[in-house]
Design an enzyme around this catalytic site. Sequence first.
Site, PDB file in Angstrom:
ATOM      1  N   ARG A   1       0.849  -1.199   0.000  1.00 14.74           N
ATOM      2  CA  ARG A   1       0.000   0.000   0.000  1.00 14.74           C
ATOM      3  C   ARG A   1       0.881   1.245   0.000  1.00 14.74           C
ATOM      4  NH1 ARG A   1      -3.296  -3.410   2.644  1.00 14.74           N
ATOM      5  NH2 ARG A   1      -5.080  -3.947   1.327  1.00 14.74           N
TER       6      ARG A   1
ATOM      7  N   ASP B   1      -0.353  -6.536  -3.438  1.00 14.34           N
ATOM      8  CA  ASP B   1      -1.749  -6.259  -3.100  1.00 14.34           C
ATOM      9  C   ASP B   1      -2.425  -5.588  -4.287  1.00 14.34           C
ATOM     10  OD1 ASP B   1      -4.171  -5.703  -1.490  1.00 14.34           O
ATOM     11  OD2 ASP B   1      -2.861  -6.307   0.145  1.00 14.34           O
TER      12      ASP B   1
ATOM     13  N   HIS C   1      -6.843  -9.661  -3.489  1.00 12.29           N
ATOM     14  CA  HIS C   1      -5.816  -8.625  -3.347  1.00 12.29           C
ATOM     15  C   HIS C   1      -4.814  -8.746  -4.500  1.00 12.29           C
ATOM     16  CE1 HIS C   1      -7.241  -7.014   0.423  1.00 12.29           C
ATOM     17  NE2 HIS C   1      -7.462  -8.239   0.827  1.00 12.29           N
TER      18      HIS C   1
ATOM     19  N   GLU D   1      -9.896 -12.357   2.395  1.00 12.41           N
ATOM     20  CA  GLU D   1     -10.835 -11.414   1.782  1.00 12.41           C
ATOM     21  C   GLU D   1     -11.012 -11.626   0.276  1.00 12.41           C
ATOM     22  OE1 GLU D   1     -10.546  -7.595   4.695  1.00 12.41           O
ATOM     23  OE2 GLU D   1      -8.957  -7.744   3.224  1.00 12.41           O
TER      24      GLU D   1
ATOM     25  N   TRP E   1      -6.386 -13.858  11.965  1.00 17.48           N
ATOM     26  CA  TRP E   1      -6.492 -12.387  12.002  1.00 17.48           C
ATOM     27  C   TRP E   1      -7.902 -11.893  12.281  1.00 17.48           C
ATOM     28  CZ3 TRP E   1      -9.154  -9.039   8.610  1.00 17.48           C
ATOM     29  CH2 TRP E   1      -9.763  -9.653   7.517  1.00 17.48           C
TER      30      TRP E   1
ATOM     31  N   TYR F   1      -3.469  -5.162  15.449  1.00 19.53           N
ATOM     32  CA  TYR F   1      -3.308  -4.408  14.206  1.00 19.53           C
ATOM     33  C   TYR F   1      -2.856  -2.991  14.576  1.00 19.53           C
ATOM     34  CZ  TYR F   1      -5.027  -7.694  10.669  1.00 19.53           C
ATOM     35  OH  TYR F   1      -5.157  -8.735   9.789  1.00 19.53           O
TER      36      TYR F   1
ATOM     37  N   ASP G   1      -2.383  -0.406  12.712  1.00 20.72           N
ATOM     38  CA  ASP G   1      -2.952   0.755  12.015  1.00 20.72           C
ATOM     39  C   ASP G   1      -4.169   1.279  12.776  1.00 20.72           C
ATOM     40  OD1 ASP G   1      -4.199  -1.637  11.366  1.00 20.72           O
ATOM     41  OD2 ASP G   1      -4.820  -0.957   9.380  1.00 20.72           O
TER      42      ASP G   1
ATOM     43  N   GLU H   1      -2.131   1.490   4.523  1.00 27.02           N
ATOM     44  CA  GLU H   1      -2.984   2.368   3.710  1.00 27.02           C
ATOM     45  C   GLU H   1      -2.838   3.824   4.135  1.00 27.02           C
ATOM     46  OE1 GLU H   1      -3.937  -0.458   5.095  1.00 27.02           O
ATOM     47  OE2 GLU H   1      -5.495  -1.469   3.938  1.00 27.02           O
TER      48      GLU H   1
HETATM   49  C1  ACM Z   1      -6.188  -8.949   6.631  1.00 33.15           C
HETATM   50  O1  ACM Z   1      -6.152  -8.004   7.434  1.00 33.15           O
HETATM   51  N1  ACM Z   1      -7.013  -8.898   5.600  1.00 33.15           N
HETATM   52  C2  ACM Z   1      -5.363 -10.125   6.774  1.00 33.15           C
END
Ligand code: ACM
Length: 767
Positions: A173, A202, A273, A336, A402, A427, A429, A479
């Site tokens: 990112r 990604d 991704h 995702e 996660w 996490y 962020d 990000e």
């Molecule tokens: C993730 O945060 N999608 C692994």
Amino acid sequence: MTRRTPTLLPAGLLALCAAMAAPASAFAADAAAASPSLLPRAVSVQAMPGRLVLAGNTHFVAREPRAKQVLAQLVRLAGDALPDTALRSASAGATLELKIVPGLDVPAEGYRLHIAPDGGVLQAADADGLFNGAMTLLQLLKRDADGTAWLPAVRIDDAPRFAWRGLMLDSARHFQSVDEIKRLLDAMAELKLDTFHWHLTDDQGWRFPVPGWPKLTEVGNCRIPAGDGGIDAATGTPVPYCGFYTEAQVREVVAHAAALHIDVVPEVDIPGHATAAISAYPQLGVSGQPIAVSNEWGVNVNLFNADETTLRFLEDVMGQLVNLFPGRYVHIGGDEAVKDQWKASPNMQARIRELGVKADAGLQAWMVARLERYVSAHDRRLIGWDEILDGDLPESATVMSWRGTEGGIAAAKRGHDVVMAPWNKLYLDYLQTMSPSEEPGRPTQVTLETVYAFDPVPEVLDARQAKHIIGVQANVWTEHMRSFARVQHAVFPRIAALAESAWTQKSGRDYQDFLQRLPSLLPRWQARGIVAAKTPFQPLVEAAMEATGKARVTLAQPLGYEIRYTTDGSVPTAGSPRYAQPVSLALPATLQAGAFFGDTALAAPVARDLSVASLLSRSDEELAMCTGQLMLRLEDDGPREGARAIYNVDIFNPCWSWKQAPLAGIAAVEVRAGRIPYFFQLAHDEHARKFKPAKTAHGELELRAGCDGPLLATLPMPASTDADGFVTLRAPLRDAPASTDLCLWFTGDTRPAMWVLDRATLVPATP
Ligand code: ACM
């Protein structure tokens, strides 16, 4: 957007009153602690009388090549703290020997250190253990004001709780330089972290070369940032954001890590991704149509197809990972991957039938199994995000949990090794305090204490299953981290809490004791050129008008360190008044407040100029979000170079709430608003967006008494902002209650941009 399924979050998390509920356990420094302060805390530390002075003919010795390499790293990381004389091997004199003793009875990666006034020895059964011991020596090393370097006499027996002590950095990112990554690796090593998970691909970028696939780093490595950030203001031409690591640079990072006994785990995200790769080679995608590298955050629908030619491509990619990364693990992502494109594709549905797999999840599982065979054949182990559990997963695959700990629990019960990295605990962020000075990120909090308190081994697991929890990892999704300064803000100091969770036995963990040891890291980081976040080490300030006309000021310290303050414009010192309870200040007033550990100021103080006018004005950070559905702390898209405004916003419901706004005698509310691109892909969460219908072309500003309460004012928004990127609107109030939760709402679906609140100011009626 952090790559977390954006499930709805509890409302009102931004309310400042919550910030004021920060821990009250302020404490004073115990400067004379007898036991040397180590972080992460060791298994057993026995302080002894005296010290080993590193002068004259006392020197460090390492005889065997691997021990010499460990000593070389200790010397490099110690810098000036280790005097030359300590390294000049004299033929006689006291020594501190670093020694690998095969078969030594220490646990895996453990070490034994004995320092006495006349010499010492650091022993381990292997080089990893010796390196860990060397990092302890690094923390023990002291230098007096007169320059004398010394080590305390001590006996330490130590070993880690977990083998995988990880930090993930997202270089897709936003991109970091090799030197920046090396600095991060040095700081990881000092805290005995041993796994660097490198997220290299990604939707927004592909960051390493693969032989035979040159467009990955010619096309897939660049995106045009959304909005003004992607345009040269002078010429109006697009300016791409690009970056990739050459093979030589990857090898440089890997070698630097290896010298620090850190394994690098590369990640290539499959099958989702994948937009950057598909932009380079459209035939890898489901439609085959050209697409651009994404400049939007969130969950993108683009997937790799599962054709044989694409699997060959992916095997080429795996081959390059095996070639460049000597470590044991290869990470294949797996998170995702919403299956809309596969579902809609006759080719993919035919492929599902041809392979005889169970629908779309089965197709992903088949791809994972195929890649697992490839990496196993090359003597590597496959690891992926917990979605790889949806389907038959080869038993040798390791699962990174996660979406909470549930995936990890299920995986451990099924016999897979597990690394715990739950988003709501680890996490980085997510913001760490309620301070208005936080950097962009997600305004849900992952505080230092959240990270510290997380125990990687869920109690529901029995002893056999618990053995599958091989470690713990914090993740830095970038990000919102356009610069390495922001990465550092996210990582430091929370990396210290991670280190203790990863290294220290459960019985040895104690948050209050950790807070006593944490300040000793601050000058170390500073000396290493690391700029840690100040916000956890500063007071939070809340000021409100009292009936007396004075300001009532409430201070809180997120970590519970002591607060000292001044009102005379001077910088607070250890001798300034200590904050104990809210103070009343006659207006106007100047407040400065700092956090202290004993005599030491932990960060620059915060300063507030308080006046009648300032108490009638609040920035977005000082307001709550009305519903808090998908909250972000977002940077403005421009200017391309230089500082940008930062907004707290709920991108599903742009509505802010001023709790108990004092509206008696207020004639109008002045609102300063900005405008940012709506640059999000939210796949299956889009339906949760609740933009209020607009009545005019560009939406309205609505003010209400309570979000479902009576309308106090409404004003149409203009087509665009002024040249400075903001508009200021004045909304006259009618029939407003004397005190109410004032909701400030932008209506309308104004995509591709959205209005965001910068500041609200109450304008008194003129007498
Ligand atoms: C993730 O945060 N999608 C692994």
